[in-house]
Scaffold this active site. Structure first.
Site, PDB file in Angstrom:
ATOM      1  CG  HIS A  47     104.174  73.685 -28.332  1.00  0.00           C
ATOM      2  ND1 HIS A  47     103.334  73.269 -29.024  1.00  0.00           N
ATOM      3  CD2 HIS A  47     104.584  72.374 -27.963  1.00  0.00           C
ATOM      4  CE1 HIS A  47     103.117  71.972 -29.197  1.00  0.00           C
ATOM      5  NE2 HIS A  47     103.959  71.506 -28.451  1.00  0.00           N
ATOM      6  CG  HIS A  82     106.226  68.717 -24.542  1.00  0.00           C
ATOM      7  ND1 HIS A  82     105.116  68.349 -23.872  1.00  0.00           N
ATOM      8  CD2 HIS A  82     105.772  69.310 -25.912  1.00  0.00           C
ATOM      9  CE1 HIS A  82     103.974  68.621 -24.908  1.00  0.00           C
ATOM     10  NE2 HIS A  82     104.662  69.149 -26.178  1.00  0.00           N
ATOM     11  CG  HIS A 128      99.755  69.126 -27.729  1.00  0.00           C
ATOM     12  ND1 HIS A 128     100.112  69.986 -26.616  1.00  0.00           N
ATOM     13  CD2 HIS A 128     100.881  68.810 -28.244  1.00  0.00           C
ATOM     14  CE1 HIS A 128     101.411  69.889 -26.264  1.00  0.00           C
ATOM     15  NE2 HIS A 128     101.742  69.308 -27.404  1.00  0.00           N
ATOM     16  CD  GLU A 132     101.743  66.442 -32.667  1.00  0.00           C
ATOM     17  OE1 GLU A 132     101.078  66.359 -31.289  1.00  0.00           O
ATOM     18  OE2 GLU A 132     103.031  66.483 -32.549  1.00  0.00           O
ATOM     19  CG  ASP A 152     106.553  69.891 -29.881  1.00  0.00           C
ATOM     20  OD1 ASP A 152     106.060  69.451 -28.791  1.00  0.00           O
ATOM     21  OD2 ASP A 152     106.132  68.871 -30.851  1.00  0.00           O
ATOM     22  CG  ASP A 153     109.246  67.194 -27.406  1.00  0.00           C
ATOM     23  OD1 ASP A 153     108.981  66.983 -26.221  1.00  0.00           O
ATOM     24  OD2 ASP A 153     108.254  66.891 -28.256  1.00  0.00           O
TER      25      ASP A 153
HETATM   26  N1  ADE Z   1     104.460  65.215 -25.596  1.00  0.00           N
HETATM   27  C1  ADE Z   1     105.516  65.536 -26.154  1.00  0.00           C
HETATM   28  N2  ADE Z   1     105.751  66.184 -27.131  1.00  0.00           N
HETATM   29  C2  ADE Z   1     104.603  65.892 -27.660  1.00  0.00           C
HETATM   30  C3  ADE Z   1     103.816  66.270 -29.091  1.00  0.00           C
HETATM   31  N3  ADE Z   1     104.658  66.870 -29.879  1.00  0.00           N
HETATM   32  N4  ADE Z   1     102.508  65.865 -29.091  1.00  0.00           N
HETATM   33  C4  ADE Z   1     101.990  65.511 -28.151  1.00  0.00           C
HETATM   34  N5  ADE Z   1     102.405  65.157 -26.864  1.00  0.00           N
HETATM   35  C5  ADE Z   1     103.772  65.621 -26.447  1.00  0.00           C
HETATM   36 ZN    ZN Z   2     103.933  69.458 -27.974  1.00  0.00          ZN
END
Ligand code: ADE
Ligand code: ZN
Length: 353
Positions: free
Chosen positions: A32, A34, A212, A215, A293-294
């Site tokens: 996971h 992005h 997703h 969340e 994630d990011d």
């Molecule tokens: N796009 C990038 N990060 C995300 C996240 N945590 N939740 C949903 N979309 C995303």
């Molecule tokens: Zn994500």
């Protein structure tokens, strides 16, 4: 693969002060991430300059200082501004290569990478250019970094299902460069069932499916990702902790969750890591994994997610072993390759002093 309670420990218990070292050395898969969320501020400024894209932030430091978020939407707005600098196939290649090099330094041996074509086609890039740049980086990963990587195209759920169909259509000539289809972006108000038809089509086409769910939105979103979209993994899924029947369903079905603790902290899904549900989920026998994630936005790549979460929740080497196994077993690798990676996990645990 067994639940935590059933896992045969192949190693002596490891003292708490040695856990960070074990977590760093442990082979792992990241499921996971992005890729646009791995764009570091320095790279945003370099690409802005080479592509003559104006930025509304005066410097790298000013941009980094903007990384304070109260919820998912506030993050998505800043993340979107960062993506405007990506213009050429080489930009997509460079972004993915930088992530792969960084991930390999954390002993990530396999990565399944999300990207959102619709973000880039809205800026005038073609889906073909985006996918070719990212795929070239993944194809180079075994020789360059000693790891494998594949791509998952995420539809943007704040857009319509019709637009998701267009996106799928544009990606079809590059079908062989993608392993799966996912669903990302603003969750609340955009439930999985909005994308029932396009996910059914993607399934017919042979794509592996993830979404997703849970969340920020309630457990109902996880139920419909499972029952309507028929996904094979749930991204995040942390809200399942509020629904005992869903917890049981996840345990019994062994549908994995790709959990992202530092993301949840930064986006205020949990007030602090000590209250995160990861430990409770593992102890319930859910196939949870840890992911970043990011990472450019949330204060850490994969090892930082492991180390901080283990410290906050008091997790043990048995949890570490389970999470490493889960990461490969939840991947879309074939059984032979999965088994090879699992052997490398065993080697590290068996020889860790
Ligand atoms: N796009 C990038 N990060 C995300 C996240 N945590 N939740 C949903 N979309 C995303
Ligand atoms: Zn994500």
């Amino acid at each position: 693969m067994g639940t935590l309670k059933e896992t045969q420990l192949n190693h002596r218990p490891i003292p708490t002060e040695r856990l960070p070292d074990l977590l760093r050395r442990m082979p792992k898969a990241e499921l996971h991430i992005h890729i646009e969320g791995s764009l570091e501020p320095e790279m945003i400024f370099t690409m802005a300059q080479r592509n003559a894209v104006p930025l509304s932030y005066a410097s790298v430091d000013v941009l980094r200082q903007a990384y304070v978020f109260n919820n998912l939407q506030e993050f998505l707005d800043v993340y979107h501004a960062g993506t405007t600098v990506l213009k050429t196939e080489q930009d997509f290649y460079d972004m993915a290569s930088a992530y792969l090099a960084r991930a390999r330094a954390d002993n990530v041996l396999h990565a399944e990478i999300f990207f959102d074509t619709q973000t880039h086609t809205a800026h005038g890039s073609s889906a073909e250019m985006v996918i070719n740049g990212l795929h070239r980086a993944c194809a180079d990963a075994p020789a360059k970094y000693g790891m494998t990587a594949s791509l998952i195209l995420c539809f943007l759920r704040h857009l319509s299902e019709e637009e998701a169909f267009e996106c799928l259509e544009q990606a079809l000539p590059l079908r062989d460069k993608l392993v799966g289809i996912g669903l990302a972006s603003s969750e609340v108000g955009h439930p999985p069932e909005k994308f029932a038809k396009v996910f059914a089509r993607a399934r017919e086409l042979g794509f592996r499916l993830v979404a997703h769910a849970g969340e920020e939105a309630p457990p109902a979103y996880i139920w419909s990702a499972l029952d309507v979209l028929k996904v094979e993994r749930i991204d995040h899924g942390v809200q399942a902790i509020h629904d005992a029947a869903l917890m049981q369903r996840l345990t019994q079905s062994r549908v994995p969750l790709t959990v992202c603790p530092l993301s949840n902290l930064k986006l205020r899904v949990f007030p602090d890591l000590a209250q995160h549900s990861l430990g409770r989920m593992l102890d319930a026998g859910i196939v949870a994994t840890v992911n970043s994630d990011d990472p450019a936005y949330f204060g850490g790549y994969l090892n930082e997610n492991f180390i901080q979460t283990f410290a906050a929740l008091g997790l043990t080497s048995a949890h570490a072993y389970q999470l490493a196994l889960n990461s490969f077993n939840a991947s879309f690798l074939d059984a032979t390759q999965r088994a090879q990676y699992v052997r490398r996990v065993d080697e590290v645990f068996e020889t860790f002093e």
